[in-house]
Design a protein around this motif. Structure first.
Motif, PDB file in Angstrom:
ATOM      1  N   LEU A  74       0.490  -2.650   8.591  1.00 39.75           N
ATOM      2  CA  LEU A  74       1.637  -2.956   8.119  1.00 39.75           C
ATOM      3  C   LEU A  74       1.833  -2.508   6.435  1.00 39.75           C
ATOM      4  CD1 LEU A  74       4.613  -4.017   8.626  1.00 39.75           C
ATOM      5  CD2 LEU A  74       3.511  -6.463   7.638  1.00 39.75           C
ATOM      6  N   GLY A  75       2.460  -1.537   6.158  1.00 39.39           N
ATOM      7  CA  GLY A  75       2.507  -1.324   4.671  1.00 39.39           C
ATOM      8  C   GLY A  75       3.627  -0.180   4.672  1.00 39.39           C
ATOM      9  N   LEU A  76       3.531   0.420   3.330  1.00 40.06           N
ATOM     10  CA  LEU A  76       4.604   1.184   2.836  1.00 40.06           C
ATOM     11  C   LEU A  76       4.468   2.651   3.721  1.00 40.06           C
ATOM     12  CD1 LEU A  76       4.377   0.582  -0.951  1.00 40.06           C
ATOM     13  CD2 LEU A  76       6.441  -0.089   0.599  1.00 40.06           C
ATOM     14  N   PRO A  77       5.507   3.187   3.956  1.00 40.88           N
ATOM     15  CA  PRO A  77       5.416   4.543   4.530  1.00 40.88           C
ATOM     16  C   PRO A  77       4.827   5.533   3.404  1.00 40.88           C
ATOM     17  CG  PRO A  77       7.713   4.134   3.826  1.00 40.88           C
ATOM     18  CD  PRO A  77       6.898   2.819   3.746  1.00 40.88           C
ATOM     19  N   LYS A  78       4.274   6.656   3.886  1.00 37.81           N
ATOM     20  CA  LYS A  78       3.421   7.615   3.066  1.00 37.81           C
ATOM     21  C   LYS A  78       3.134   8.739   3.864  1.00 37.81           C
ATOM     22  CE  LYS A  78      -1.151   5.418   4.320  1.00 37.81           C
ATOM     23  NZ  LYS A  78      -0.703   4.616   5.474  1.00 37.81           N
ATOM     24  N   GLY A  79       2.744   9.864   3.278  1.00 32.96           N
ATOM     25  CA  GLY A  79       2.451  10.990   3.601  1.00 32.96           C
ATOM     26  C   GLY A  79       1.900  12.148   2.905  1.00 32.96           C
ATOM     27  N   VAL A 147       9.714  -3.014   9.129  1.00 30.43           N
ATOM     28  CA  VAL A 147       9.756  -4.182   9.106  1.00 30.43           C
ATOM     29  C   VAL A 147      10.260  -4.578   7.544  1.00 30.43           C
ATOM     30  CG1 VAL A 147       8.057  -6.232   8.719  1.00 30.43           C
ATOM     31  CG2 VAL A 147       7.788  -4.357  10.611  1.00 30.43           C
ATOM     32  N   PRO A 148      11.301  -5.036   7.446  1.00 30.29           N
ATOM     33  CA  PRO A 148      12.059  -5.436   6.183  1.00 30.29           C
ATOM     34  C   PRO A 148      11.003  -6.632   5.596  1.00 30.29           C
ATOM     35  CG  PRO A 148      13.746  -5.785   8.022  1.00 30.29           C
ATOM     36  CD  PRO A 148      12.365  -5.511   8.509  1.00 30.29           C
ATOM     37  N   TRP A 149      10.848  -6.622   4.217  1.00 36.62           N
ATOM     38  CA  TRP A 149      10.339  -7.775   3.441  1.00 36.62           C
ATOM     39  C   TRP A 149      10.826  -8.080   2.266  1.00 36.62           C
ATOM     40  CZ3 TRP A 149       6.264  -9.603   6.778  1.00 36.62           C
ATOM     41  CH2 TRP A 149       5.618 -10.612   6.224  1.00 36.62           C
ATOM     42  N   LYS A 150      10.754  -9.177   1.888  1.00 36.68           N
ATOM     43  CA  LYS A 150      11.502  -9.557   0.602  1.00 36.68           C
ATOM     44  C   LYS A 150      10.256  -9.086  -0.818  1.00 36.68           C
ATOM     45  CE  LYS A 150      15.315 -11.013   2.064  1.00 36.68           C
ATOM     46  NZ  LYS A 150      16.421 -10.018   2.105  1.00 36.68           N
ATOM     47  N   LEU A 151      10.640  -8.482  -1.562  1.00 41.66           N
ATOM     48  CA  LEU A 151       9.550  -8.088  -2.660  1.00 41.66           C
ATOM     49  C   LEU A 151       9.629  -9.585  -3.508  1.00 41.66           C
ATOM     50  CD1 LEU A 151      10.669  -5.147  -4.926  1.00 41.66           C
ATOM     51  CD2 LEU A 151       8.705  -5.413  -3.252  1.00 41.66           C
ATOM     52  N   LEU A 157       3.280 -11.748   2.209  1.00 43.32           N
ATOM     53  CA  LEU A 157       2.904 -10.363   2.886  1.00 43.32           C
ATOM     54  C   LEU A 157       1.219 -10.373   2.859  1.00 43.32           C
ATOM     55  CD1 LEU A 157       3.738  -7.810   4.006  1.00 43.32           C
ATOM     56  CD2 LEU A 157       3.590  -6.700   2.066  1.00 43.32           C
ATOM     57  N   LEU A 158       0.583 -10.962   1.934  1.00 40.87           N
ATOM     58  CA  LEU A 158      -0.897 -11.041   1.776  1.00 40.87           C
ATOM     59  C   LEU A 158      -1.647 -11.557   2.759  1.00 40.87           C
ATOM     60  CD1 LEU A 158      -1.129 -11.384  -2.058  1.00 40.87           C
ATOM     61  CD2 LEU A 158      -1.263  -9.388  -1.055  1.00 40.87           C
ATOM     62  N   LEU A 159      -1.029 -12.509   3.617  1.00 41.39           N
ATOM     63  CA  LEU A 159      -1.423 -13.209   4.296  1.00 41.39           C
ATOM     64  C   LEU A 159      -1.391 -12.646   5.980  1.00 41.39           C
ATOM     65  CD1 LEU A 159       0.101 -17.021   3.616  1.00 41.39           C
ATOM     66  CD2 LEU A 159      -2.296 -16.209   3.526  1.00 41.39           C
ATOM     67  N   SER A 168      -1.206   0.305  -0.853  1.00 44.43           N
ATOM     68  CA  SER A 168       0.242  -0.093  -0.614  1.00 44.43           C
ATOM     69  C   SER A 168       0.800  -1.263  -1.330  1.00 44.43           C
ATOM     70  CB  SER A 168       0.201  -0.169   0.868  1.00 44.43           C
ATOM     71  OG  SER A 168       1.407  -0.447   1.251  1.00 44.43           O
ATOM     72  N   ILE A 169      -0.432  -2.113  -1.515  1.00 47.32           N
ATOM     73  CA  ILE A 169      -0.138  -3.524  -2.147  1.00 47.32           C
ATOM     74  C   ILE A 169       0.081  -3.291  -3.687  1.00 47.32           C
ATOM     75  CG2 ILE A 169      -1.461  -5.656  -2.847  1.00 47.32           C
ATOM     76  CD1 ILE A 169      -2.982  -5.522  -0.066  1.00 47.32           C
ATOM     77  N   ALA A 170      -0.715  -2.210  -4.063  1.00 43.80           N
ATOM     78  CA  ALA A 170      -0.440  -1.872  -5.587  1.00 43.80           C
ATOM     79  C   ALA A 170       0.696  -1.315  -5.783  1.00 43.80           C
ATOM     80  CB  ALA A 170      -1.745  -0.999  -6.200  1.00 43.80           C
ATOM     81  N   ALA A 171       1.349  -0.722  -5.050  1.00 42.99           N
ATOM     82  CA  ALA A 171       2.602  -0.162  -5.125  1.00 42.99           C
ATOM     83  C   ALA A 171       3.639  -1.080  -4.913  1.00 42.99           C
ATOM     84  CB  ALA A 171       2.746   1.029  -3.924  1.00 42.99           C
ATOM     85  N   LEU A 172       3.616  -1.936  -4.020  1.00 46.08           N
ATOM     86  CA  LEU A 172       4.623  -2.963  -4.117  1.00 46.08           C
ATOM     87  C   LEU A 172       4.561  -3.871  -5.350  1.00 46.08           C
ATOM     88  CD1 LEU A 172       4.028  -4.070  -0.387  1.00 46.08           C
ATOM     89  CD2 LEU A 172       5.992  -3.168  -1.264  1.00 46.08           C
TER      90      LEU A 172
END
Lengths: 187, 187
Positions: A74-79, A147-151, A157-159, A168-172
């Motif tokens: 589960l993370g940010l879209p990328k490519g 999956v929507p998540w609140k910033l 989310l870390l759990l 992905s965690i860094a970018a968020l």
């Protein structure tokens, strides 16, 4: 203060495959010490990771099977960027393929290295805002779950057991600092 | 809700070198779609990245030449685990080699993937507290410059041109969430 980089005495290509080139680099550090280091160079045109904001606090994540670790992530879209594509164009295309939205506003927040000691790979972090529905067909084997998540709830989310990717965690967190007005990337 | 992982139909080793193994994996997704994916398996015993706290708000970073991106990188100390070493032992040894401190208190906060789609590599994030001076000789070509930074000032760290590593940025924000009492990793 930036330190003077070591002098590069020689480079040798030691291995080449379809995806990667392995290089040996002979270095001389400013104190006279010499070392031979190895690094992987990725082929291709670079990568993008997007932080798509549905509203000021809601980011859209994707749940996608990750073959490298053999589990859903589960993370940010990328490519990866295509040839002759700008970072913004690649980010917009990947968003349409992965989450079914285009973005009218795209903003590069940072450029992240993956494993700077051993790899040359770099990934642009792109904040995407003012989204509108538009889908492009990608090569995904199954539709990605969005999956929507609140910033404001990144600590929960870390759990999640399916959240593991450092980039992905860094970018968020970088996006959260930016949106809170605490961080403005230099142009 | 965790999705059912695809069935792995076959695995093939397609390339092997000193540092990496490349594998092909044939997958069947739950919708019947089949794909062949490729991934890199790193050899070795895993990696650690440490968040060494000198006091409740001061983290010790290192400035180290990163051959992969051919520039100095400012980030958390890190390293590879040796054979027969626990995560805590490896973290403590690397701290003594890289910053000249041991830690009486070590706590695993998370385990991060590098590039989960393409690579198997995982890195343990270890919070290190109750530090005491002790140096072990590592194989560094030059003494690493130790740079204290405030966890409360991570947004200014993002502006530093020598800060690029996603894993390091993620680990710093994870540690900050932990120390603020907003995040407790599951045991």
């Amino acid at each position: 203060m930036r330190k003077k980089s070591p002098t590069i005495l020689a480079r040798r290509l030691v291995e080449q495959s379809r995806f990667l080139k392995a290089e040996q680099i002979d270095l001389e550090f400013s104190n006279g010490e010499r070392r031979t280091h190895e690094r992987l160079r990725t082929t291709g045109f670079g990568a993008v990771i997007m932080v798509p904001m549905l509203d000021e606090d809601t980011v859209l994540l994707v749940r996608e099977y990750a073959t490298g670790i053999e589990s859903y992530e589960l993370g940010l879209p990328k490519g990866r960027l295509d040839r002759d594509e700008t970072v913004a164009q690649g980010a917009d295309r990947e968003l349409k393929e992965e989450i079914g939205y285009g973005a009218r506003e795209l903003h590069i927040l940072a450029t992240l290295s993956l494993s700077p000691t051993y790899m040359s790979a770099m990934t642009h972090v792109v904040l995407a805002r003012d989204l509108y529905p538009e889908r492009l067909q990608g090569d995904e084997p199954e539709e990605l779950e969005v999956v929507p998540w609140k910033l404001s709830e990144l600590h929960t989310l870390l759990l999640e057991p399916e959240v593991s990717e450092g980039r992905s965690i860094a970018a968020l967190f970088i996006a959260r600092e930016f949106l809170a007005g605490r961080y403005r990337p230099s142009a």
